[in-house]
Write a protein that holds these residues in place. Structure first.
Motif, PDB file in Angstrom:
ATOM      1  N   MET A 114       0.860  -1.176   0.136  1.00 63.22           N
ATOM      2  CA  MET A 114      -0.114  -0.074   0.024  1.00 63.22           C
ATOM      3  C   MET A 114       0.923   1.295   0.031  1.00 63.22           C
ATOM      4  O   MET A 114       1.842   1.421   0.532  1.00 63.22           O
ATOM      5  N   THR A 115       0.473   2.183  -0.849  1.00 64.19           N
ATOM      6  CA  THR A 115       1.180   3.412  -0.727  1.00 64.19           C
ATOM      7  C   THR A 115       0.669   4.320   0.115  1.00 64.19           C
ATOM      8  O   THR A 115      -0.261   4.053   0.915  1.00 64.19           O
ATOM      9  N   THR A 116       1.738   5.057   0.669  1.00 68.43           N
ATOM     10  CA  THR A 116       1.314   6.120   1.834  1.00 68.43           C
ATOM     11  C   THR A 116       1.478   7.373   1.507  1.00 68.43           C
ATOM     12  O   THR A 116       1.087   8.588   2.166  1.00 68.43           O
ATOM     13  N   ALA A 140       0.017  10.525  -0.396  1.00 70.38           N
ATOM     14  CA  ALA A 140      -1.304  11.132  -0.826  1.00 70.38           C
ATOM     15  C   ALA A 140      -1.268  12.803  -1.167  1.00 70.38           C
ATOM     16  O   ALA A 140      -0.205  13.266  -1.012  1.00 70.38           O
ATOM     17  N   LEU A 183      -3.931   9.317  -4.304  1.00 68.37           N
ATOM     18  CA  LEU A 183      -2.740   8.420  -3.657  1.00 68.37           C
ATOM     19  C   LEU A 183      -1.959   8.281  -5.054  1.00 68.37           C
ATOM     20  O   LEU A 183      -2.148   8.402  -6.002  1.00 68.37           O
ATOM     21  N   ASP A 194       4.722   7.063  -5.097  1.00 71.04           N
ATOM     22  CA  ASP A 194       5.742   7.670  -4.454  1.00 71.04           C
ATOM     23  C   ASP A 194       5.749   9.244  -4.449  1.00 71.04           C
ATOM     24  O   ASP A 194       4.957   9.946  -5.073  1.00 71.04           O
ATOM     25  N   ASP A 250       0.283  12.407   4.092  1.00 63.71           N
ATOM     26  CA  ASP A 250       0.709  11.128   4.341  1.00 63.71           C
ATOM     27  C   ASP A 250      -0.588  10.010   4.658  1.00 63.71           C
ATOM     28  O   ASP A 250      -1.346  10.691   5.441  1.00 63.71           O
ATOM     29  N   VAL A 251      -0.674   9.016   4.103  1.00 63.30           N
ATOM     30  CA  VAL A 251      -1.787   8.018   4.638  1.00 63.30           C
ATOM     31  C   VAL A 251      -1.506   7.654   6.031  1.00 63.30           C
ATOM     32  O   VAL A 251      -0.336   6.967   6.330  1.00 63.30           O
ATOM     33  N   VAL A 252      -2.423   7.573   6.900  1.00 59.72           N
ATOM     34  CA  VAL A 252      -2.166   7.126   8.473  1.00 59.72           C
ATOM     35  C   VAL A 252      -2.872   5.814   8.360  1.00 59.72           C
ATOM     36  O   VAL A 252      -2.082   4.790   9.149  1.00 59.72           O
ATOM     37  N   ALA A 253      -3.892   5.513   7.810  1.00 58.80           N
ATOM     38  CA  ALA A 253      -4.789   4.425   7.866  1.00 58.80           C
ATOM     39  C   ALA A 253      -5.483   3.980   6.648  1.00 58.80           C
ATOM     40  O   ALA A 253      -5.884   4.906   6.057  1.00 58.80           O
ATOM     41  N   PHE A 254      -5.564   2.714   6.379  1.00 62.74           N
ATOM     42  CA  PHE A 254      -6.171   2.294   5.001  1.00 62.74           C
ATOM     43  C   PHE A 254      -6.897   1.178   4.997  1.00 62.74           C
ATOM     44  O   PHE A 254      -6.508   0.152   5.737  1.00 62.74           O
TER      45      PHE A 254
END
Length: 101
Positions: free
Chosen positions: A1-3, A5, A57, A60, A94-98
């Protein structure tokens, strides 16, 4: 999973939220050609129909930067600003939870 965003807030002039959302959504064909952008959402608020959010999303940070400099962004920023009440607010994030779909 990418973080990696991004979120962009667009505040349309009164009654122009649908037009703003439509102009942003019209950039989808350009985004579909970006291999580093796996998710791209245009959201229009149910609470404030003149609030539109673009949520992305990216694979990188380089893909995020390429997107911001790409054809979709150019199209959006060439067509949407006359309908806005204020400048768009760009939030690199940055994605914190997904939750996987």
């Amino acid at each position: 999973m990418t973080t990696v965003a991004g979120v962009i807030e667009f505040k349309a002039k009164a009654g122009k939220g649908g037009d703003v959302a439509g102009l942003i959504a019209a950039a989808l064909p350009h985004v579909e050609n970006e291999p580093g952008t796996p998710l791209w959402l245009v959201l229009r608020s149910n609470v404030d129909p003149d609030a539109v959010y673009l949520v992305d999303l990216f694979d990188d940070p380089a893909a995020r930067q390429a997107h911001l400099e790409g054809k979709a962004a150019a199209q959006i920023f060439a067509t949407v600003p006359p309908l806005l009440e204020a400048e768009p607010i760009i939030h690199p994030a940055d994605v914190v939870a997904f939750k996987e779909i």
